[in-house]
Write an enzyme that holds these catalytic residues in place. Structure first.
Site, PDB file in Angstrom:
ATOM      1  N   GLU A 113       0.849  -1.199   0.000  1.00 29.76           N
ATOM      2  CA  GLU A 113       0.000   0.000   0.000  1.00 29.76           C
ATOM      3  C   GLU A 113       0.879   1.241   0.000  1.00 29.76           C
ATOM      4  O   GLU A 113       2.103   1.147   0.170  1.00 29.76           O
ATOM      5  CB  GLU A 113      -0.938  -0.026   1.219  1.00 29.76           C
ATOM      6  CG  GLU A 113      -1.940  -1.170   1.121  1.00 29.76           C
ATOM      7  CD  GLU A 113      -2.919  -1.246   2.276  1.00 29.76           C
ATOM      8  OE1 GLU A 113      -3.165  -0.228   2.930  1.00 29.76           O
ATOM      9  OE2 GLU A 113      -3.424  -2.343   2.524  1.00 29.76           O
ATOM     10  N   HIS A 238      -9.299   9.180   2.981  1.00 27.59           N
ATOM     11  CA  HIS A 238      -8.862   8.096   2.106  1.00 27.59           C
ATOM     12  C   HIS A 238      -9.070   8.572   0.677  1.00 27.59           C
ATOM     13  O   HIS A 238     -10.137   9.078   0.332  1.00 27.59           O
ATOM     14  CB  HIS A 238      -9.674   6.821   2.379  1.00 27.59           C
ATOM     15  CG  HIS A 238      -9.047   5.607   1.796  1.00 27.59           C
ATOM     16  ND1 HIS A 238      -8.976   5.387   0.435  1.00 27.59           N
ATOM     17  CD2 HIS A 238      -8.444   4.544   2.384  1.00 27.59           C
ATOM     18  CE1 HIS A 238      -8.344   4.232   0.227  1.00 27.59           C
ATOM     19  NE2 HIS A 238      -8.014   3.706   1.384  1.00 27.59           N
ATOM     20  N   ARG A 284      -1.012   8.817   1.757  1.00 26.24           N
ATOM     21  CA  ARG A 284      -2.406   9.236   1.562  1.00 26.24           C
ATOM     22  C   ARG A 284      -2.637  10.738   1.555  1.00 26.24           C
ATOM     23  O   ARG A 284      -3.508  11.238   0.864  1.00 26.24           O
ATOM     24  CB  ARG A 284      -3.250   8.646   2.681  1.00 26.24           C
ATOM     25  CG  ARG A 284      -3.576   7.247   2.378  1.00 26.24           C
ATOM     26  CD  ARG A 284      -4.597   6.741   3.316  1.00 26.24           C
ATOM     27  NE  ARG A 284      -4.608   5.314   3.110  1.00 26.24           N
ATOM     28  CZ  ARG A 284      -5.084   4.429   3.941  1.00 26.24           C
ATOM     29  NH1 ARG A 284      -5.629   4.827   5.072  1.00 26.24           N
ATOM     30  NH2 ARG A 284      -5.060   3.161   3.664  1.00 26.24           N
ATOM     31  N   HIS A 345     -11.653   9.238   6.647  1.00 24.36           N
ATOM     32  CA  HIS A 345     -11.392   7.809   6.841  1.00 24.36           C
ATOM     33  C   HIS A 345     -10.876   7.478   8.239  1.00 24.36           C
ATOM     34  O   HIS A 345     -11.263   6.479   8.825  1.00 24.36           O
ATOM     35  CB  HIS A 345     -10.353   7.386   5.800  1.00 24.36           C
ATOM     36  CG  HIS A 345     -10.019   5.932   5.802  1.00 24.36           C
ATOM     37  ND1 HIS A 345     -10.956   4.954   5.584  1.00 24.36           N
ATOM     38  CD2 HIS A 345      -8.823   5.288   5.977  1.00 24.36           C
ATOM     39  CE1 HIS A 345     -10.361   3.755   5.629  1.00 24.36           C
ATOM     40  NE2 HIS A 345      -9.080   3.940   5.878  1.00 24.36           N
ATOM     41  N   ARG A 380      -1.222   8.815   9.141  1.00 27.42           N
ATOM     42  CA  ARG A 380      -1.056   7.382   9.392  1.00 27.42           C
ATOM     43  C   ARG A 380      -0.617   6.640   8.127  1.00 27.42           C
ATOM     44  O   ARG A 380      -1.164   6.853   7.040  1.00 27.42           O
ATOM     45  CB  ARG A 380      -2.389   6.801   9.865  1.00 27.42           C
ATOM     46  CG  ARG A 380      -2.374   5.310  10.084  1.00 27.42           C
ATOM     47  CD  ARG A 380      -3.732   4.843  10.560  1.00 27.42           C
ATOM     48  NE  ARG A 380      -4.730   5.022   9.535  1.00 27.42           N
ATOM     49  CZ  ARG A 380      -5.138   4.057   8.711  1.00 27.42           C
ATOM     50  NH1 ARG A 380      -4.619   2.849   8.797  1.00 27.42           N
ATOM     51  NH2 ARG A 380      -6.057   4.295   7.820  1.00 27.42           N
TER      52      ARG A 380
HETATM   53  C1  SIN Z   1      -7.476   0.376   2.633  1.00 30.02           C
HETATM   54  O1  SIN Z   1      -7.711  -0.801   2.411  1.00 30.02           O
HETATM   55  O2  SIN Z   1      -7.158   1.174   1.759  1.00 30.02           O
HETATM   56  C2  SIN Z   1      -7.601   0.867   4.041  1.00 30.02           C
HETATM   57  C3  SIN Z   1      -6.458   0.417   4.830  1.00 30.02           C
HETATM   58  C4  SIN Z   1      -6.192   1.393   5.935  1.00 30.02           C
HETATM   59  O3  SIN Z   1      -6.917   2.381   6.087  1.00 30.02           O
HETATM   60  O4  SIN Z   1      -5.197   1.207   6.626  1.00 30.02           O
END
Ligand code: SIN
Length: 547
Positions: A113, A238, A284, A345, A380
């Site tokens: 991610e 998000h 993010r 989010h 975060r």
């Molecule tokens: C996501 O799956 O994008 C959310 C994961 C997260 O917020 O840590």
């Protein structure tokens, strides 16, 4: 109702704490809706941990700190990251079925991610939270010392004179439980230790990926009880929430970008390269701000996420929930671009806690998204939150085990019954709904991804008025679950605005038009309720803006 441990909230933090402390004494878990109505249950991505030989603690620590924009507590980051593999093993022992991959040295299939330099996200496809919640709930339900009460709304914390050895409060007060509403009646629940883990506060904003329960209850209650609250200006948006008129909070996991998904405009042209060299896998804060910029420049309602270049069978297997949900709305992710917008989010701030999960009010532990432990700093890192929840639940439970011989002997004195006085029944629900709607719109438009001092000041002025009205209703009418939630979101909205106004710089998730750069000295914002002041009046303990 008397118990040893009162756990408020039934997500990953609350359930894992409950399972550990049930070995010491009786645990009551209260949750305001059904036991599965938690943010954990909606988490798609997974849980980050150093599991592969080519990864390292130093790399995970470094990625977390880089994402946190100078505000992470390095010692906390290290202890959380180091504890990751053990906590994953423990979840597996509880029955969590993470996806396996024989080709990796750890045996786990690991996702990637934004902001992560390695593949390190253990997952159960895009249903990770649901799988964790399922396994923990199964264990909790079969434990004779844990009693779960659904549809029980906590109104406020119970305070009394006292302290716990080695844990002193600011005015001689400690938490001894909570006032809980069941079937319209409010009753005191007394406990030796109270644990707040009510999740976040996404419902403060008009658009959010959070479930309906995310009304900031824990943060608001702890603040009213005099706890210090930290870094509330850092709200994570998000980047990719499904944009569809019939979907209010469906997340398109960041793991989609981790597997090659690319953000494009309506013209099909990728745009992240203009904003960051990590492109779609930037952190993010950067990606959400880039989308916000694109939307403002083009005047379009959404951007698109394109993963249609990957094998259809792979996509259906790796993202079964996203595939099915999108298809139900006429979007075939194996062929079509997915319309997305940013949405609130995660609250990176929260109730300030130490490395044992202790708030500044003795007897009150705070875990999960409700807490601000120092891990996330100003932004975060993806998939660090489930990890934080299990690590701190473990540490808090260990602390309780250590002090249990003394704690279990302590008698809690009598507490006052809830008094409704002359309060009347609220006959017009519109009094609640109107303010609810006003707050969420105001926060979205004035205190969103990109902020200005002028809009913040206007927001504060309007919130003063709304909060005064809500306080008045709270005194005048018999308290209802909707009234409790409205009071809590108004309190949290005010804390976000008040904290944002102290930070005259742009850092992490807090971007202020008038101050686009970082100040030299990184500082936390720590506030608490003014002694004997109105519930919305704050005392600034750290990070005061002196201009
Ligand atoms: C996501 O799956 O994008 C959310 C994961 C997260 O917020 O840590």
């Amino acid at each position: 109702m008397d118990c040893d441990f009162l756990v408020i909230g039934s997500g990953i933090a609350g359930l894992s704490f409950a399972l550990k402390c049930a070995e010491l004494g009786t645990v009551v878990v209260v949750t305001k809706k059904k036991d599965v109505d938690t943010a954990t249950n909606l988490a798609q991505g997974g849980i980050a941990a150093v599991l592969e030989g080519n990864d390292s603690v130093a790399a995970h620590v470094g990625d977390t700190i880089l994402s946190g924009a100078g505000l992470c507590d390095e010692a906390v980051v290290r202890l959380v990251v180091e504890s990751g593999p053990d906590r994953i093993a423990e979840l597996v022992a509880y029955g969590v079925d993470f996806v396996r991959d024989q080709a990796t040295s750890s045996g786990y299939s690991l996702g990637r991610e934004g902001g992560h330099s390695h593949r390190r996200v253990a997952h159960a496809y895009d249903l990770t939270g649901r799988e964790i919640e399922r396994a923990l709930l199964e264990k909790v339900r079969e434990h004779s010392q844990i009693h779960m009460y659904e549809e029980h709304v906590v109104v406020d914390l119970l305070l009394a004179e006292g302290e716990i050895e080695g844990w002193k409060g600011q005015n001689g007060k400690m938490c001894v439980g909570a006032y809980v509403m069941e079937g319209g009646k409010v009753k005191p629940y007394r406990a030796k230790m109270t644990v707040l883990c009510t999740g976040g506060a996404g419902k403060v904003y008009l658009y959010t990926t959070n479930p309906d329960i995310a009304t900031g209850d824990g943060i608001a209650m702890a603040f009213r009880a005099g706890a210090s609250v930290q870094n509330m200006e850092f709200v994570q948006f998000h980047p990719t929430c499904l944009f569809h008129p019939l979907e209010k909070n469906f997340l398109i996991s960041e793991a989609v970008r981790g597997e090659g998904g690319v953000l494009v405009g309506i013209d099909g042209v990728p745009f992240m390269g203009k904003y960051d060299e990590r492109k779609d896998l930037a952190t993010r804060d950067t990606v959400a701000r880039a989308i916000d910029r694109e939307l403002k420049e083009t005047g379009e309602d959404c951007v698109f996420l394109d993963i249609s270049h990957r094998e259809p069978e792979y996509l259906k297997k790796r993202f079964p929930t996203i595939y099915k949900k999108c298809l139900s709305r006429g979007i075939d992710i194996t062929k079509d671009k997915i319309p997305v917008v940013p949405a609130a989010h995660y609250v990176c701030g929260g109730v300030k806690t130490d490395t044992l999960g202790r708030s500044t009010v003795p007897g009150l532990l705070v875990l999960g998204e409700t807490a601000c432990t120092g891990l996330h700093g100003g932004n975060r890192l993806a998939s660090n939150s489930l990890l934080e929840a299990v690590v701190f639940a473990h540490r808090a439970a260990k602390y309780c085990t250590r002090i249990w011989p003394v704690l279990k002997e302590e008698e809690r004195g009598p507490v006052d019954a809830w008094i409704s006085g002359n309060a009347r029944k609220l006959s017009e629900e519109i009094l609640i709904n109107h303010n609810w709607d006003s707050i969420r719109r105001l926060m979205w438009n004035y205190v969103g991804i990109v902020r200005s001092m002028e809009r913040l000041a206007l927001a504060r002025k309007r919130m003063e008025f709304i909060c005064a009205e809500i306080d008045q209703h709270y005194r005048k009418y018999i308290v209802t679950p909707n009234m409790v939630e409205l009071r809590n979101i108004s309190q949290v909205a005010m804390l976000i605005i008040q904290s944002a106004m102290q930070r005259k710089e742009s850092r992490g998730l807090h971007y202020l038009i008038e101050y686009p750069g970082k100040t030299e000295q990184a500082r936390q914002t720590v506030v608490r309720k003014k002694n004997d002041g109105l519930t919305r009046e704050i005392e600034i303990l750290e990070g005061k803006n002196n201009e």
